[in-house]
Design an enzyme around this catalytic site. Structure first.
Site: not given
Ligand code: OAD
Length: 250
Positions: A105, A107, A122, A134, A153, A190-191, A216, A234
């Site tokens: 994240n 944020d 990230h 520059c 620049c 949460g990924t 998740n 989460a």
């Molecule tokens: P995603 O938006 O791909 O996935 C978010 C995940 O969070 C999903 O699997 C949801 O099911 C889950 N989710 C939703 N609500 C939730 C909750 N309350 N508790 C737990 N999980 C929950 O986000 P990321 O996996 O973080 O990269 O995405 C990875 C990267 O893709 C980001 O960092 C970004 C993007 O490209 C860059 O910007 C380089």
């Protein structure tokens, strides 16, 4: 959402037994703070844009105003959000055990909850840098132009996040990989597990003998790597997994 009691008990037992925990977080941990996940982020005005098209250097060079405005929109949203019980629970866990916190994240909500030494794979939404600067770049006083340019620049300021096609910050990547190789438990929160190299870390941990727990509410690409999947938001689930610390808000 009702969490499976047997899974919850098993997760508690594994976490209590662990001594070196890698916590890997993604956008889902901030969902309950009201920050849309990456793939949900393009709502309203932004609905017709594809994130993988906006978050690239190429897109920025072609349409700097559009991409900068999208990041301004996300910055505004995040600035108004607050850390939720999941962010606070990780602070409590780190007060009890060795925890390495690695986040995808941008944020800053982990830091605002009180986590220190957060490994940001990230980058960060609020740390701008220069594109082709520059070396002595200075922003013009705010003239309402979007994005700001260097007065010397003319270089463009850009968000300090990692875009598609860019390398991860070297030290952050090294530290995250080291943590994956040495932890005895990897807690994935949460990924979607779609974006590498971050998504490869739980597999590295597993290959080195660590257990893997996924939190998740939806299926994710990392479920197959996990020993245990907790199907829950989460903010609801994490505070149930270990005792709170005195400093964490109720
Ligand atoms: P995603 O938006 O791909 O996935 C978010 C995940 O969070 C999903 O699997 C949801 O099911 C889950 N989710 C939703 N609500 C939730 C909750 N309350 N508790 C737990 N999980 C929950 O986000 P990321 O996996 O973080 O990269 O995405 C990875 C990267 O893709 C980001 O960092 C970004 C993007 O490209 C860059 O910007 C380089």
């Amino acid at each position: 959402m009702l969490i499976d009691a047997a899974h919850l008990a098993e997760a508690r037992r594994r976490i209590a037994a662990a001594s070196d925990i890698l916590v890997l977080t993604g956008a889902g941990i901030s969902a309950e703070s009201g920050v849309p996940t990456f793939r949900d982020a393009l709502t309203g005005l932004w609905a017709r844009f594809d994130p993988e098209e906006l978050a690239t250097e190429d897109a920025y060079r072609r349409q700097p105003g559009l991409v900068w405005d999208w990041y301004e929109h996300r910055r505004t949203l995040v600035a108004a959000a607050q850390p939720n019980p999941a962010h606070h629970a990780i602070v409590a866990l780190a007060a009890q055990k060795k925890v390495t916190l690695v986040t995808q994240n941008v944020d800053g909500l982990h830091q605002r909850a009180g986590s220190t030494d957060v490994i940001e794979l990230h980058g960060n939404l609020f740390a701008n840098k220069w594109l082709d600067g520059c070396g002595r770049c200075e922003a013009a006083p705010d003239d309402g132009r979007s994005p700001p340019r260097c007065i010397h620049c003319g270089a463009l300021m850009r968000p300090g996040v990692v875009w598609f096609g860019e390398d991860l910050p070297r030290v952050a990547r090294y530290r995250a990989e080291h943590a994956a190789q040495t932890c005895d438990l990897c807690l994935v929160v949460g990924t979607s597990g779609m974006v590498y190299p971050a998504a490869g870390l739980p597999g590295v941990a597993k290959d080195h003998g660590a257990g893997v727990i996924v939190v998740n509410p939806q299926p994710s690409a990392l479920d197959a790597t996990a020993d245990l999947v907790l199907r829950a938001p989460a903010g609801q689930c994490l505070p149930m997994l270990w005792p709170p610390c005195a400093a964490a808000p109720a």
